[in-house]
Design a protein around this motif. Structure first.
Motif, PDB file in Angstrom:
ATOM      1  N   TRP A 175      52.499  12.907  67.785  1.00 14.86           N
ATOM      2  CA  TRP A 175      51.068  12.848  68.052  1.00 14.86           C
ATOM      3  C   TRP A 175      50.356  14.051  67.433  1.00 14.86           C
ATOM      4  O   TRP A 175      49.203  13.953  66.999  1.00 14.86           O
ATOM      5  N   LEU A 176      51.067  15.160  67.343  1.00 14.68           N
ATOM      6  CA  LEU A 176      50.485  16.367  66.766  1.00 14.68           C
ATOM      7  C   LEU A 176      50.627  16.406  65.247  1.00 14.68           C
ATOM      8  O   LEU A 176      50.317  17.413  64.617  1.00 14.68           O
ATOM      9  N   THR A 211      45.299  24.621  69.408  1.00  7.14           N
ATOM     10  CA  THR A 211      44.319  23.643  69.881  1.00  7.14           C
ATOM     11  C   THR A 211      44.623  23.150  71.292  1.00  7.14           C
ATOM     12  O   THR A 211      43.743  22.587  71.944  1.00  7.14           O
ATOM     13  N   LEU A 212      45.844  23.346  71.757  1.00  9.16           N
ATOM     14  CA  LEU A 212      46.190  22.921  73.108  1.00  9.16           C
ATOM     15  C   LEU A 212      45.993  24.076  74.071  1.00  9.16           C
ATOM     16  O   LEU A 212      46.441  25.198  73.797  1.00  9.16           O
ATOM     17  N   HIS A 256      51.086  24.479  68.366  1.00  7.93           N
ATOM     18  CA  HIS A 256      49.726  24.021  68.628  1.00  7.93           C
ATOM     19  C   HIS A 256      49.163  24.553  69.941  1.00  7.93           C
ATOM     20  O   HIS A 256      48.023  24.234  70.300  1.00  7.93           O
ATOM     21  N   LYS A 258      45.714   8.242  67.901  1.00 12.75           N
ATOM     22  CA  LYS A 258      45.205   8.996  66.760  1.00 12.75           C
ATOM     23  C   LYS A 258      45.871  10.350  66.741  1.00 12.75           C
ATOM     24  O   LYS A 258      45.861  11.082  67.728  1.00 12.75           O
ATOM     25  N   THR A 259      46.497  10.681  65.623  1.00  9.39           N
ATOM     26  CA  THR A 259      47.212  11.959  65.544  1.00  9.39           C
ATOM     27  C   THR A 259      46.226  13.106  65.553  1.00  9.39           C
ATOM     28  O   THR A 259      45.133  13.041  64.998  1.00  9.39           O
ATOM     29  N   ASP A 260      46.651  14.196  66.178  1.00 14.03           N
ATOM     30  CA  ASP A 260      45.829  15.399  66.295  1.00 14.03           C
ATOM     31  C   ASP A 260      46.330  16.403  65.266  1.00 14.03           C
ATOM     32  O   ASP A 260      47.133  17.270  65.564  1.00 14.03           O
ATOM     33  N   GLU A 261      45.862  16.255  64.037  1.00 12.73           N
ATOM     34  CA  GLU A 261      46.375  17.106  62.947  1.00 12.73           C
ATOM     35  C   GLU A 261      45.414  18.239  62.661  1.00 12.73           C
ATOM     36  O   GLU A 261      44.234  18.116  62.857  1.00 12.73           O
ATOM     37  N   ALA A 280      44.966  11.567  74.886  1.00 14.58           N
ATOM     38  CA  ALA A 280      44.969  11.366  73.443  1.00 14.58           C
ATOM     39  C   ALA A 280      44.167  10.099  73.176  1.00 14.58           C
ATOM     40  O   ALA A 280      44.005   9.254  74.058  1.00 14.58           O
ATOM     41  N   LYS A 281      43.681   9.959  71.971  1.00 21.42           N
ATOM     42  CA  LYS A 281      42.873   8.803  71.605  1.00 21.42           C
ATOM     43  C   LYS A 281      43.782   7.620  71.311  1.00 21.42           C
ATOM     44  O   LYS A 281      44.534   7.619  70.333  1.00 21.42           O
TER      45      LYS A 281
END
Length: 880
Positions: free
Chosen positions: A348-349, A786-787, A411, A877-880, A835-836
């Motif tokens: 996911w990341l 970001t986390l 992250h 949706k990946t959190d890049e 997460a989305k």
């Protein structure tokens, strides 16, 4: 048969062989048409590959792979011939080592003449491994069959598995199986027993799922080894056909299993069956078949009986023979599923999933739950080989865990004073539990340290080990603290800050003057400091005593049984055991309370208090550590036994104050009420409760559990070997004496959790998972991310909805599996992801997409029947 008759028979056979050489393709159809009013014996040639038991995996492959060559020869030469193969760990190496035969192999599979059944890497034990372990067997092996052979395996083939739990029907159906074939675990088989378990019935599982079941009363090989002469062949088949009569409806077709351990297919069978059917005076006809041929016949019947319940217990000694293999099994499941969870979060990341590496780590552990290996039934060299493969699997799993964890912590915002400790919760609910840290200091003069939670509050911590510089300052410390409210599938960042001056005490206060009470906000536990026995256990909520007499008492009993059986050598092994197994009594056993320690140690601290006791137990050594943590509702025990004796058994006893309670035990994907005074295989826990209160006994890799006369019993270990076994299946009187575990100290972890209400109200299922899945603590460099410092990926709305799997799926999807734990229908359960969510579908256990789900606010909403298993394929949706 005299020589003249024999010569005439041979000449006749040769003539017949010449006559039918051009018409074999329709020989079975002709024989069926000539006797439509007769029942048919569906003759199933197969071979039972052992995996590893008396010989190693590689040795059995050397023996068994040529047998597949023989099967292919028969298929090539005889259009009417059929053969059945199971276990991917058997035929996958064949295709790799005999590529010249791969085309023929695939051709016969496509034609249905070579039927692939089982759809598992091996024929596993299904009681002691977790339900998720069984699902990995399916994913790995049915996936291979789909991709490499173009076949979806439909026949559930657990012929030699030592009993089956009550969720097997649901698991098989969810994985796309249409049937269940078995030998061991019938209610009865004796000639005088009425009623008998029928050969063909419908098995209804714990959740109500039904599946056609095919019971093999006389094992998987009674029709193997027939004479090649027609009179002998006819007598052989007729005797065995008649033997099946009590298990089949009058006049019905019957199935004849023709294959034994690592056996070569019989070359005479096609001709013998043809000649048998040419005889017009026989009461039945024969057809060479595969399992689905017979399944189609049975499917046309009406009034097929329905049988409920589980197919347990069978061999009761296996739950504690070579107990260290059960510990390996449990620990590897935890490591591998933790690696999956870290991998799914890392995906996911934006990280890439190493699917091949994950299966490479899984496969040795999947192989090692082969029914014999999981049971501890093996020779010494096979045991050594099994340990080596577990060690290999562990190394790979730990590498994958570290890789996934590194991608996640990169992250996380870990900025702040001191050393960042990120505490991970791999379970599906917010939890409070003990965490353990390990920190080094390169600066001098460090006299103390503080552990600070994500809100900036100093939390109590307790030294467990310290290394000092020569000037007295800390160089390295190991410590424990209670990490509170760690989010589900998430983390909290704690900090360790060095202090130049001493602050709150970190070391334990040692009491060697007979201290005997451990206490927290839930329990007050009194101990005998000379024996380690738990003499009383006060439950503060409700002010009641959980025990009627001392617990944490280990009984040492004489046990002359072998690896399979308690107290006796290998018996029938096909029917469920019903003999009573009571509480061990004085005169029949010695107890850990019979001898006393000259001294014991009680350590008291701000995080935990523990009592340590060590003393002889006959010629053996007994050590027990009892521990209570601040704010955690369980009393933990670590017991060690150094065994120096042969043919002994050790059981831990907990005499409860509960009267007329119910015995519930966890099984894969559920829980079931079981009879008392019987040894059963339990997963993480058993519970004995009445309507008002109860006691849960949590285990960590000790599946053998029993309750009799209100006493809970946990089988710790057996020191035994193979007493006798007939020569065959690779057994050649090799040594099995390492099963005695002489001079080896083994460690056992278990815990008690008295509670109000029954096991459902007390969330015992969650408690068992927490005990078996400690919090993961990782030191982290200080960096932005970001986390946030306190964050979780998942929220599940109902406490009886257990997160069973969270793993990477195909094409960057995430697989989420849950099941209902309490036997209660549950409407409107929700899973929310932080997460989305792009899309979500229901799926089967093969992760094939099913109905699309509506998603609102990144939340899945669904209903569950009692003990129902549901799998979802989610794309985020990946959190890049």
């Amino acid at each position: 048969m005299n020589n003249k008759i024999r010569l005439a028979f041979v000449l006749t056979s040769l003539c017949l062989f010449a006559q039918i050489s051009g018409e074999r393709a329709n020989a079975q159809a002709v024989s069926a048409q000539t006797a439509t009013n007769k029942p048919t014996l569906w003759f199933l040639p197969h071979t039972h590959w052992e995996g590893a038991v008396f010989k190693t995996r590689e040795e059995y492959l050397e023996i068994g792979l040529p047998d597949i060559l023989t099967a292919l020869r028969l298929l090539k030469e005889n259009p009417e011939y059929r053969f059945t193969l199971d276990q991917v760990a058997y035929f996958k190496p064949f295709l790799e080592r005999y590529p010249e035969e791969a085309a023929a192999f695939r051709k016969f599979v496509k034609e249905g003449r070579l039927e692939i059944v089982c759809g598992l890497d091996v024929m596993p034990d299904v009681n002691m491994p977790s339900g998720e372990s069984f699902v990995r067997q399916i994913l790995y092996s049915k996936g291979y069959c789909r991709e490499e052979l173009g076949v979806d395996v439909k026949v559930g083939w657990l012929l030699d598995t030592f009993g089956n739990h009550a969720q097997i029907p649901q698991v098989l159906k969810l994985a796309g199986y249409n049937s269940f074939w078995f030998w061991r675990g019938a209610e009865n088989r004796d000639d005088n027993a009425r009623p008998k378990t029928p050969s063909d019935f419908i098995w209804q599982g714990l959740d109500g799922t039904k599946i056609p079941a095919f019971f093999l009363p006389y094992s998987y090989g009674p029709f193997y080894g027939s004479p090649s002469d027609l009179p002998g062949f006819t007598a052989f088949m007729t005797q065995r056909f008649n033997q099946l009569a009590p298990f089949s409806p009058p006049g019905a077709d019957r199935v004849g299993m023709a294959g034994v351990d690592v056996c070569e297919p019989e070359l005479h069978i096609p001709m013998s069956v043809y000649l048998f059917n040419k005889q017009t005076n026989q009461p039945f006809t024969m057809r060479i078949a595969v399992p689905t041929d017979y399944e189609k016949v049975v499917a046309k019947r009406t009034n097929i009986p329905v049988i409920t319940g589980e197919r347990n217990p069978v061999f009761q000694g296996i739950y504690s023979s070579r107990i260290e293999l059960k510990h390996w099994m449990r620990n590897m499941e935890r490591r591998l599923m933790t690696a999956e969870k870290f991998g799914a979060v890392a995906n996911w990341l934006g990280a890439t999933n190493d699917e091949a590496g994950l299966w490479r780590a899984w496969e040795p552990s999947l192989f090692n739950v082969t029914h014999d290996l999981a049971s501890g039934v093996m020779t010494d060299k096979v045991y050594d080989d099994t340990i080596r493969s577990y060690e290999f699997s562990r190394r790979l799993a730990e590498e994958l865990m570290a890789m996934g964890l590194d991608k996640i912590v990169a992250h996380i915002d870990t900025r702040g004073e001191g050393v960042a400790l990120t505490v991970f919760n791999t379970l599906g609910w917010t939890r409070t539990d003990v965490a353990r840290g390990d920190v080094g200091f390169s600066e001098g003069g460090v006299k103390d340290f503080d552990v600070i939670d994500p809100t900036g509050k100093i939390v109590p911590s307790q030294l467990t080990e310290a290394n000092h510089y020569k000037d007295g300052g800390f160089r390295r410390v190991k410590f424990a603290f209670v990490a509170r409210d760690i989010p589900a599938l998430g983390h909290s960042v704690y900090r360790v800050v060095a202090r130049q001056n001493g602050g709150t005490p970190k070391a334990s206060v040692i009491d060697t003057n007979g201290g005997n009470v451990l206490e927290n906000s839930f329990y007050r536990a009194g101990f005998d400091p000379g024996t380690g026995a738990l003499t009383n256990l006060l439950v503060k909520a409700g002010d009641w005593q959980a025990l009627k007499s001392p617990a944490n008492v280990v009984a040492r009993e004489k046990d002359v049984g072998d690896f399979w059986e308690l107290y006796q050598s290998l018996g029938d092994g096909s029917v469920m055991m019903t003999r009573p197994l009571p509480v061990p009594q004085p005169g029949q056993a010695t107890f850990s309370t019979d001898e006393r320690a000259t001294n014991s140690t009680l350590n008291r601290g701000p995080v935990f208090s523990e009592l340590v006791v060590q003393h002889p137990l006959g010629t053996n050594r007994f050590t027990t550590i009892a521990r209570i943590y601040d704010g955690i509702p369980r009393v933990e025990f670590v017991t060690k036994i150094l065994n120096n004796e042969q043919h002994v058994r050790y059981r831990m006893l907990v005499p409860t104050a509960i009267t007329n309670g119910k015995n519930f035990q966890e099984i894969p994907f559920g829980a079931i009420e079981r009879p008392n005074a019987q040894e059963f295989p339990a997963q993480n826990w058993i519970d004995y409760s009445d309507e008002k209160r109860g006691v849960a006994l949590l285990n960590r890799g000790q599946p053998g559990n029993n309750i009799a006369d209100g006493t809970m019993m946990l089988s710790l270990m057996r020191a035994t070997h193979i007493n006798w076994y007939g020569i065959g299946g690779g057994y050649e009187a090799q040594s099995t004496d390492s099963g005695f575990a002489l001079g080896k100290e083994l460690t056992f972890n278990y815990a008690l959790m008295p509670h109000a209400g029954d096991w459902r109200e007390a969330n015992v299922s969650r408690a068992g998972m927490e005990f078996n899945n400690p919090l993961v603590v990782q030191k982290v460099e200080s960096h932005a991310g970001t986390l946030p410092k306190n964050w979780g990926l998942i929220e599940i709305s109902k406490p009886n909805v257990m997160l069973s799997a969270f793993k990477p799926g195909k094409d960057d999807a995430t697989i989420i599996r849950v099941y209902e734990t309490d036997g209660h229908a549950t409407d409107g359960a929700e899973i929310k992801l932080n997460a989305k969510i792009i899309s979500a579908n229901e799926a089967n256990l093969m992760e094939d997409l099913g109905a699309k789900l509506k998603v609102a606010n990144n939340t899945l909403r669904f209903d569950l029947h009692p003990f129902e298993i549901k799998t979802f394929v989610v794309r985020v949706k990946t959190d890049e």
